[in-house]
Motif scaffolding. Structure first.
Motif, PDB file in Angstrom:
ATOM      1  N   PHE A 252     112.244  60.546 166.168  1.00 50.32           N
ATOM      2  CA  PHE A 252     112.150  61.440 165.017  1.00 50.32           C
ATOM      3  C   PHE A 252     112.643  60.786 163.726  1.00 50.32           C
ATOM      4  CE2 PHE A 252     112.620  64.097 168.806  1.00 50.32           C
ATOM      5  CZ  PHE A 252     111.528  64.946 168.658  1.00 50.32           C
ATOM      6  N   LEU A 253     111.945  61.083 162.637  1.00 45.30           N
ATOM      7  CA  LEU A 253     112.420  60.694 161.308  1.00 45.30           C
ATOM      8  C   LEU A 253     113.747  61.370 160.991  1.00 45.30           C
ATOM      9  CD1 LEU A 253     109.292  61.024 158.972  1.00 45.30           C
ATOM     10  CD2 LEU A 253     110.508  58.900 159.479  1.00 45.30           C
ATOM     11  N   LEU A 254     114.593  60.688 160.252  1.00 48.07           N
ATOM     12  CA  LEU A 254     115.741  61.329 159.596  1.00 48.07           C
ATOM     13  C   LEU A 254     115.290  61.635 158.176  1.00 48.07           C
ATOM     14  CD1 LEU A 254     118.707  59.139 160.913  1.00 48.07           C
ATOM     15  CD2 LEU A 254     117.985  61.411 161.684  1.00 48.07           C
ATOM     16  N   ASP A 255     114.966  62.890 157.915  1.00 49.89           N
ATOM     17  CA  ASP A 255     114.336  63.258 156.644  1.00 49.89           C
ATOM     18  C   ASP A 255     114.773  64.637 156.150  1.00 49.89           C
ATOM     19  OD1 ASP A 255     113.097  64.724 158.645  1.00 49.89           O
ATOM     20  OD2 ASP A 255     111.066  64.394 157.915  1.00 49.89           O
ATOM     21  N   ALA A 256     115.903  65.111 156.663  1.00 51.92           N
ATOM     22  CA  ALA A 256     116.353  66.459 156.282  1.00 51.92           C
ATOM     23  C   ALA A 256     117.863  66.533 156.416  1.00 51.92           C
ATOM     24  CB  ALA A 256     115.681  67.506 157.175  1.00 51.92           C
ATOM     25  N   GLY A 257     118.420  67.663 155.931  1.00 51.57           N
ATOM     26  CA  GLY A 257     119.834  67.946 156.116  1.00 51.57           C
ATOM     27  C   GLY A 257     120.745  67.225 155.140  1.00 51.57           C
ATOM     28  N   PRO A 258     122.048  67.275 155.375  1.00 54.67           N
ATOM     29  CA  PRO A 258     123.022  66.636 154.489  1.00 54.67           C
ATOM     30  C   PRO A 258     122.803  65.126 154.411  1.00 54.67           C
ATOM     31  CG  PRO A 258     124.100  68.079 156.091  1.00 54.67           C
ATOM     32  CD  PRO A 258     122.689  67.953 156.517  1.00 54.67           C
ATOM     33  N   LEU A 259     123.187  64.556 153.272  1.00 55.83           N
ATOM     34  CA  LEU A 259     123.077  63.112 153.092  1.00 55.83           C
ATOM     35  C   LEU A 259     124.367  62.428 153.524  1.00 55.83           C
ATOM     36  CD1 LEU A 259     121.372  63.006 149.573  1.00 55.83           C
ATOM     37  CD2 LEU A 259     120.299  63.138 151.840  1.00 55.83           C
ATOM     38  N   ASP A 260     124.245  61.191 153.986  1.00 57.00           N
ATOM     39  CA  ASP A 260     125.423  60.428 154.357  1.00 57.00           C
ATOM     40  C   ASP A 260     125.996  59.729 153.122  1.00 57.00           C
ATOM     41  OD1 ASP A 260     123.869  58.151 153.874  1.00 57.00           O
ATOM     42  OD2 ASP A 260     123.563  57.694 155.994  1.00 57.00           O
ATOM     43  N   ALA A 261     127.001  58.866 153.325  1.00 55.21           N
ATOM     44  CA  ALA A 261     127.674  58.211 152.201  1.00 55.21           C
ATOM     45  C   ALA A 261     126.733  57.312 151.404  1.00 55.21           C
ATOM     46  CB  ALA A 261     128.861  57.395 152.725  1.00 55.21           C
ATOM     47  N   ASN A 262     125.635  56.885 152.028  1.00 53.97           N
ATOM     48  CA  ASN A 262     124.650  56.038 151.343  1.00 53.97           C
ATOM     49  C   ASN A 262     123.478  56.832 150.769  1.00 53.97           C
ATOM     50  OD1 ASN A 262     125.993  53.541 151.940  1.00 53.97           O
ATOM     51  ND2 ASN A 262     125.259  53.750 154.054  1.00 53.97           N
ATOM     52  N   GLY A 263     123.602  58.141 150.806  1.00 53.05           N
ATOM     53  CA  GLY A 263     122.546  58.984 150.266  1.00 53.05           C
ATOM     54  C   GLY A 263     121.355  59.138 151.189  1.00 53.05           C
ATOM     55  N   LYS A 264     121.518  58.864 152.473  1.00 53.02           N
ATOM     56  CA  LYS A 264     120.429  58.951 153.440  1.00 53.02           C
ATOM     57  C   LYS A 264     120.524  60.266 154.220  1.00 53.02           C
ATOM     58  CE  LYS A 264     118.789  54.690 152.883  1.00 53.02           C
ATOM     59  NZ  LYS A 264     117.407  54.428 152.409  1.00 53.02           N
ATOM     60  N   PRO A 265     119.390  60.890 154.519  1.00 51.72           N
ATOM     61  CA  PRO A 265     119.414  62.129 155.298  1.00 51.72           C
ATOM     62  C   PRO A 265     119.923  61.887 156.712  1.00 51.72           C
ATOM     63  CG  PRO A 265     117.160  61.392 154.933  1.00 51.72           C
ATOM     64  CD  PRO A 265     118.024  60.523 154.094  1.00 51.72           C
ATOM     65  N   THR A 266     120.564  62.892 157.283  1.00 51.28           N
ATOM     66  CA  THR A 266     121.205  62.753 158.588  1.00 51.28           C
ATOM     67  C   THR A 266     120.549  63.603 159.676  1.00 51.28           C
ATOM     68  OG1 THR A 266     122.773  64.494 157.989  1.00 51.28           O
ATOM     69  CG2 THR A 266     123.446  62.208 157.562  1.00 51.28           C
ATOM     70  N   ARG A 267     119.579  64.445 159.296  1.00 55.44           N
ATOM     71  CA  ARG A 267     118.927  65.319 160.264  1.00 55.44           C
ATOM     72  C   ARG A 267     117.402  65.198 160.125  1.00 55.44           C
ATOM     73  NH1 ARG A 267     123.033  70.409 159.085  1.00 55.44           N
ATOM     74  NH2 ARG A 267     124.909  69.371 159.903  1.00 55.44           N
ATOM     75  N   SER A 268     116.692  65.950 160.955  1.00 57.33           N
ATOM     76  CA  SER A 268     115.242  65.742 161.043  1.00 57.33           C
ATOM     77  C   SER A 268     114.458  67.037 160.854  1.00 57.33           C
ATOM     78  CB  SER A 268     114.880  65.132 162.406  1.00 57.33           C
ATOM     79  OG  SER A 268     113.498  64.901 162.506  1.00 57.33           O
ATOM     80  N   SER A 269     113.259  66.868 160.288  1.00 57.59           N
ATOM     81  CA  SER A 269     112.307  67.976 160.205  1.00 57.59           C
ATOM     82  C   SER A 269     111.547  68.152 161.512  1.00 57.59           C
ATOM     83  CB  SER A 269     111.294  67.698 159.087  1.00 57.59           C
ATOM     84  OG  SER A 269     110.503  66.564 159.424  1.00 57.59           O
ATOM     85  N   GLY A 270     111.701  67.207 162.440  1.00 59.97           N
ATOM     86  CA  GLY A 270     110.947  67.222 163.687  1.00 59.97           C
ATOM     87  C   GLY A 270     109.705  66.348 163.649  1.00 59.97           C
ATOM     88  N   GLN A 271     109.474  65.671 162.518  1.00 63.19           N
ATOM     89  CA  GLN A 271     108.331  64.761 162.398  1.00 63.19           C
ATOM     90  C   GLN A 271     108.661  63.439 163.096  1.00 63.19           C
ATOM     91  OE1 GLN A 271     105.255  65.166 160.206  1.00 63.19           O
ATOM     92  NE2 GLN A 271     104.705  63.524 161.598  1.00 63.19           N
ATOM     93  N   ARG A 272     107.734  62.961 163.921  1.00 61.18           N
ATOM     94  CA  ARG A 272     107.929  61.682 164.592  1.00 61.18           C
ATOM     95  C   ARG A 272     107.483  60.546 163.679  1.00 61.18           C
ATOM     96  NH1 ARG A 272     109.207  62.490 170.007  1.00 61.18           N
ATOM     97  NH2 ARG A 272     108.862  64.645 170.675  1.00 61.18           N
ATOM     98  N   LYS A 273     108.179  59.409 163.777  1.00 57.01           N
ATOM     99  CA  LYS A 273     107.987  58.323 162.806  1.00 57.01           C
ATOM    100  C   LYS A 273     106.539  57.829 162.768  1.00 57.01           C
ATOM    101  CE  LYS A 273     111.628  56.352 164.720  1.00 57.01           C
ATOM    102  NZ  LYS A 273     112.724  55.391 165.054  1.00 57.01           N
ATOM    103  N   LEU A 274     106.001  57.446 163.902  1.00 53.11           N
ATOM    104  CA  LEU A 274     104.660  56.871 163.880  1.00 53.11           C
ATOM    105  C   LEU A 274     103.611  57.926 163.549  1.00 53.11           C
ATOM    106  CD1 LEU A 274     103.388  54.094 164.200  1.00 53.11           C
ATOM    107  CD2 LEU A 274     102.927  54.642 166.597  1.00 53.11           C
ATOM    108  N   GLU A 275     103.846  59.169 163.939  1.00 54.03           N
ATOM    109  CA  GLU A 275     102.903  60.224 163.599  1.00 54.03           C
ATOM    110  C   GLU A 275     102.914  60.502 162.095  1.00 54.03           C
ATOM    111  OE1 GLU A 275     103.865  63.365 166.392  1.00 54.03           O
ATOM    112  OE2 GLU A 275     102.338  62.582 167.779  1.00 54.03           O
ATOM    113  N   TYR A 276     104.053  60.342 161.458  1.00 54.55           N
ATOM    114  CA  TYR A 276     104.095  60.415 159.999  1.00 54.55           C
ATOM    115  C   TYR A 276     103.261  59.278 159.399  1.00 54.55           C
ATOM    116  CZ  TYR A 276     105.932  60.161 155.244  1.00 54.55           C
ATOM    117  OH  TYR A 276     106.043  60.100 153.875  1.00 54.55           O
ATOM    118  N   PHE A 277     103.368  58.105 159.985  1.00 55.32           N
ATOM    119  CA  PHE A 277     102.629  56.930 159.521  1.00 55.32           C
ATOM    120  C   PHE A 277     101.117  57.143 159.650  1.00 55.32           C
ATOM    121  CE2 PHE A 277     101.349  52.359 160.116  1.00 55.32           C
ATOM    122  CZ  PHE A 277     101.864  51.849 158.932  1.00 55.32           C
ATOM    123  N   PHE A 278     100.683  57.870 160.686  1.00 56.41           N
ATOM    124  CA  PHE A 278      99.258  58.184 160.817  1.00 56.41           C
ATOM    125  C   PHE A 278      98.723  58.788 159.522  1.00 56.41           C
ATOM    126  CE2 PHE A 278      99.754  59.322 165.623  1.00 56.41           C
ATOM    127  CZ  PHE A 278      99.827  57.985 165.945  1.00 56.41           C
TER     128      PHE A 278
END
Length: 361
Positions: free
Chosen positions: A202-228
């Motif tokens: 799963f992508l990390l693309d939702a929820g609170p951000l970490d110390a580097n400003g990156k999302p820590t939770r997921s919308s449920g989208q899978r990485k390669l399926e997003y790439f499709f």
């Protein structure tokens, strides 16, 4: 031309139809996860056809890498491109996917050239259907030149477009792959990427951000399926490694949503391919025995000796004449103790691939 997406209901109906055809032929109906093969003879109005046409049965040379790279020896087992490819052609394989272009320099006193490999292919009635090579902007033209010499219609990699879990990195990878895929198309080739299990995490693309400003939770989208969806269907294609897809089903089935709730989402390799079946010209037909106590849930075995249902997989996704199945088993080499093991496994796997049969009215 790409067909319109099919629904889950349509795919399940197709699966039921496949089961009905097998039952009508007097064959055991294989449940998901049953062994790969179907045997027997059709009755009456049913005609028997190979599920994977002979011309589309291939092997990635990574499976026999020990013998491609071997120095001349007295084991009686083929070594180097000339002898190994001749043996694979004798077994019945028609297509070769490359995993590098080098052999032991003691065979010729130097490294073999792509032109010399092409002659070996031609002499044995073999076709190069792809390659796992490095895909990057700096060397892509050189790789296209090699692929063109070898007569390939596909060029790809065994690595993911990015190892990242973040959407922005997959966006950047999609931009690059669209550009390179356009170049490949101008040379008459399809650019493809091959998956391991992590690509269907799963992508990390939702929820609170970490110390580097990156999302820590997921919308449920899978990485390669997003790439499709982010890549152009005219330029970017895929090679599903069926074994690693079923490992993904075993490993990547829960995620934490934006609100911090654990969610369950079971990955289905068939339902991933079926709506976009012509974006998958190539497959790794790699089998595995269930081993739930192990981290991957499976152990690799020769094709037809495991628990992955290739009959159901290839029958339900359709377009049998379009798809190319390359046998792979990472663990095939037997080492010094059994130098002929990978070639033996290639023979077993080819016979079992040939036994996959479809019954049509």
């Amino acid at each position: 031309m790409f067909k319109s997406p099919v629904s889950r209901r349509q795919v399940l109906t197709a699966s039921a139809g496949a089961a009905a055809a097998l039952g009508a032929a007097g064959l055991p109906v294989l449940a998901t996860g049953s062994p790969a093969l179907a045997h027997g003879h059709g009755s009456g109005r049913l005609r028997v056809e190979p599920l994977i046409p002979a011309r589309n049965r291939g092997i990635i040379l990574y499976s026999v890498r020990d013998r491609i790279s071997a120095a001349p020896d007295d084991s009686g087992v083929p070594y180097g491109f000339e002898r190994v490819l001749a043996r694979l052609a004798e077994i019945g394989y028609k297509e070769i996917e490359f995993a590098g272009y080098n052999q032991n320099t003691s065979i010729l006193g130097r490294q073999i050239t792509p032109a010399e490999i092409r002659k070996i292919l031609d002499d044995n009635g073999l076709v190069a259907n792809g390659a796992h090579t490095s895909i990057n902007a700096a060397t892509f033209d050189q790789q296209l030149d090699i692929a063109e010499t070898l007569g390939m219609k596909h060029i790809g990699t065994g690595s993911d477009p990015t190892g990242s879990a973040y959407r922005s990195d997959w966006d950047a990878a999609a931009d690059l792959w669209n550009e390179l895929g356009r170049k490949a198309r101008k040379r008459g080739m399809k650019l493809y990427t091959h998956n391991h299990d992590a690509a269907y995490g799963f992508l990390l693309d939702a929820g609170p951000l970490d110390a580097n400003g990156k999302p820590t939770r997921s919308s449920g989208q899978r990485k390669l399926e997003y790439f499709f969806g982010r890549t152009d269907e005219r330029y970017v294609f895929f090679e599903m490694d069926i074994y690693w897809a079923y490992v993904a089903r075993f490993k990547h089935h829960t995620y934490v949503d934006a609100r911090g709730n654990a969610r369950e989402d079971l990955f289905d390799p068939i339902l991933t391919v079926a709506p976009r079946t012509e974006r998958f010209p190539l497959f790794h037909a790699k089998d595995g025995d269930r081993a739930p106590a192990q981290v991957n849930g499976y152990t690799m075995v020769p094709l037809g000796e495991g628990d992955i249902n290739f009959q159901q997989f290839f029958e339900v996704i359709g377009e049998q004449n379009y798809h190319h199945a390359n046998w792979e088993q990472d663990t095939a080499p037997g080492g010094a103790a059994n130098p002929g093991q990978s070639i033996d496994f290639a023979g077993i796997s080819y016979r079992n691939m040939s036994d996959l049969t479809i019954y049509r009215r």
